[in-house]
Design an enzyme around this catalytic site. Structure first.
Site, PDB file in Angstrom:
ATOM      1  N   HIS A 172      -6.852   3.971   3.899  1.00 13.94           N
ATOM      2  CA  HIS A 172      -6.744   4.119   2.486  1.00 13.94           C
ATOM      3  C   HIS A 172      -7.653   3.018   1.706  1.00 13.94           C
ATOM      4  CE1 HIS A 172      -4.727   5.347  -1.030  1.00 13.94           C
ATOM      5  NE2 HIS A 172      -3.324   5.279  -0.838  1.00 13.94           N
ATOM      6  N   ASP A 216      -8.775   8.017  -0.819  1.00 10.56           N
ATOM      7  CA  ASP A 216      -7.747   8.148  -1.725  1.00 10.56           C
ATOM      8  C   ASP A 216      -6.888   9.290  -1.244  1.00 10.56           C
ATOM      9  OD1 ASP A 216      -8.583   5.896  -3.260  1.00 10.56           O
ATOM     10  OD2 ASP A 216      -9.651   7.267  -4.738  1.00 10.56           O
TER      11      ASP A 216
END
Length: 444
Positions: free
Chosen positions: A415, A419
């Site tokens: 992450h 995204d």
């Protein structure tokens, strides 16, 4: 005084006289040793110990392994790869006295990534092992000595040695018989069995642990250590997040059923599901290049090529060989590459180059019956796709509830770099391609 000076001048001017004097000195020294060295037939039995009685055998015969006639050869640890500096001697495939051929494997070296064989340099008989199982060895370490002239060890000697061992137990049984007869006389005091209150002495909160005799402790293999370290480093480094989706396998399974025979006739390999998922992953990586990228310090490295790593479970641990340039392959090339790598992984014949690199990983836990899981990223990659088992489930199709072969998909991604939007789009692309493989043909 004058005579001494004259003799010195004469010695300097006449080298022959100096040599004669040296010869006289050596002759006198040899006459002193004549009392120590036997003369006659016994002189041929001299050993180096007669001259150096205090020297150790190692100092005297340290060069005996390299015989002058080239009879003995050393089996050494081969080069193990650029990034591998040492390994563990896992096990010997032969025993001292066994006959081996040239290039035949004698032992196996277990490294962090692969298992490497130590081969015999020449045909002959294993004279002895220099290293032991469990030793840490480096390239060039001598493992065994192979002799070309030695005869194989005789294995029929063992039965003759076992005969007296088998006769000894009856004697021991007779010796123990009187002791066994003495016990009934002591059976009278049954009150001594009263130590049963031991459970009352232990508090109910103390756990009853099993005895240590029922446990086994074995050293962890180097491959398992490497896997453990990499997975833990992955958890400590990446901000891992997993997103899920499900895919209807009806059309893909029908496609495989319709063309499997023709596919085998033309390409010589069976059409499986993995090739379609690899092609779907390539399409998704091309649509979402950030999933194929990686963080390097303060930079992002985008890769314009796709090397797909395929996780393969073996008896020694999980290995991840790489399919190079998967974006340039068709279904047949991918199936051949997967079958070849899977066979090598099962045989332990994978090389380090075949597992190095990789930009994206696919792990198929469905072959073991896994319904859903959260795979861990294979560093230094940024994402991994998890496939699972195909299960018939009720699904709403055009307003009707039908039983369809469904599979859960899981995408674990870093992450820090990817995204949620890119991760979901990537997984949706795989879903669309697998549910309708015609999209690959039309590139839509």
């Amino acid at each position: 005084m004058a005579s001494r000076i004259a003799s010195r001048l004469l010695r300097r001017s006449s080298p022959t006289l100096g040599l004669l004097r040296s010869y006289t000195h050596v002759r006198n020294y040899s006459s002193q040793l004549s009392g120590l060295i036997p003369v006659g037939p016994q002189s041929s039995k001299l050993t180096r110990n007669n001259y150096f009685p205090n020297a150790s055998p190692y100092q005297l015969w340290s060069r005996s392994f390299a015989s002058d006639n080239g009879d003995k050869f050393e089996a050494v640890v081969p080069f193990m790869g650029e990034s591998v500096t040492d390994g563990t001697l896992a096990n010997f495939l032969k025993k001292p006295g066994d006959r081996v051929e040239a290039d035949e494997a004698i032992a196996q070296i277990e490294t962090d990534k692969v298992t490497i064989d130590v081969s015999s340099p020449e045909a002959g008989v294993i004279e002895k092992f220099i290293a032991s199982e469990g030793d840490t060895v480096t390239p060039g370490t001598i493992v065994a000595i192979v002799s070309k002239s030695a005869a194989p060890a005789e294995t029929h000697v063992a039965p003759s040695e076992e005969a007296p061992q088998k006769e000894s137990p009856p004697v021991k049984a007779e010796e123990k018989s009187p002791k066994a007869e003495e016990k009934p006389t002591k059976v009278e005091p049954p009150k001594k069995q009263a130590p049963k209150p031991t459970p009352s002495k232990t508090s109910p909160t103390e756990p009853q642990l099993p005895p240590k005799e029922r446990e086994r402790r074995v050293p962890m293999p180097r491959l398992r250590k490497r896997i453990a370290n990499r997975l833990k480093d992955s958890q400590n480094t990446f901000a891992m997040l997993t997103t899920f989706n499900e895919v209807d396998m009806t059309n893909l399974m029908k496609l495989r059923s319709d063309y499997k025979d023709e596919f085998v006739k033309k390409h010589g390999v069976k059409l499986g599901l993995m090739s379609c998922f690899v092609k779907a992953a390539v399409s998704g990586l091309q649509n979402q290049p950030i999933v194929n990228a990686v963080i390097d310090g303060d930079d992002i490295i985008y890769r314009d090529y796709v090397d797909v790593s395929v996780a393969v479970g073996t008896s020694k641990g999980l290995v991840v060989p790489v399919i190079r340039d998967a974006d340039t392959m068709n279904f047949a090339d991918i199936e051949k590459g997967i079958n070849n790598l899977a066979k090598k992984a099962t045989e332990g014949a994978l090389s380090i180059d075949e597992m190095a690199g990789g930009t994206f990983t696919i792990s198929n836990g469905g072959v073991y019956g896994s319904l859903i899981s959260t795979p861990i990223i294979n560093p230094p990659q940024s994402a991994i796709l998890g496939m699972h088992s195909i299960v018939q489930r009720p699904v709403v199709v055009d307003g009707s509830i039908l039983a369809r072969p469904m599979m859960y998909l899981a995408l674990t991604y870093d992450h820090r770099l990817i995204d949620g939007r890119e991760a979901v789009y990537f997984l949706r692309r795989i879903k669309d391609v697998v549910e309708d493989p015609r999209r690959l043909l039309l590139d839509i």
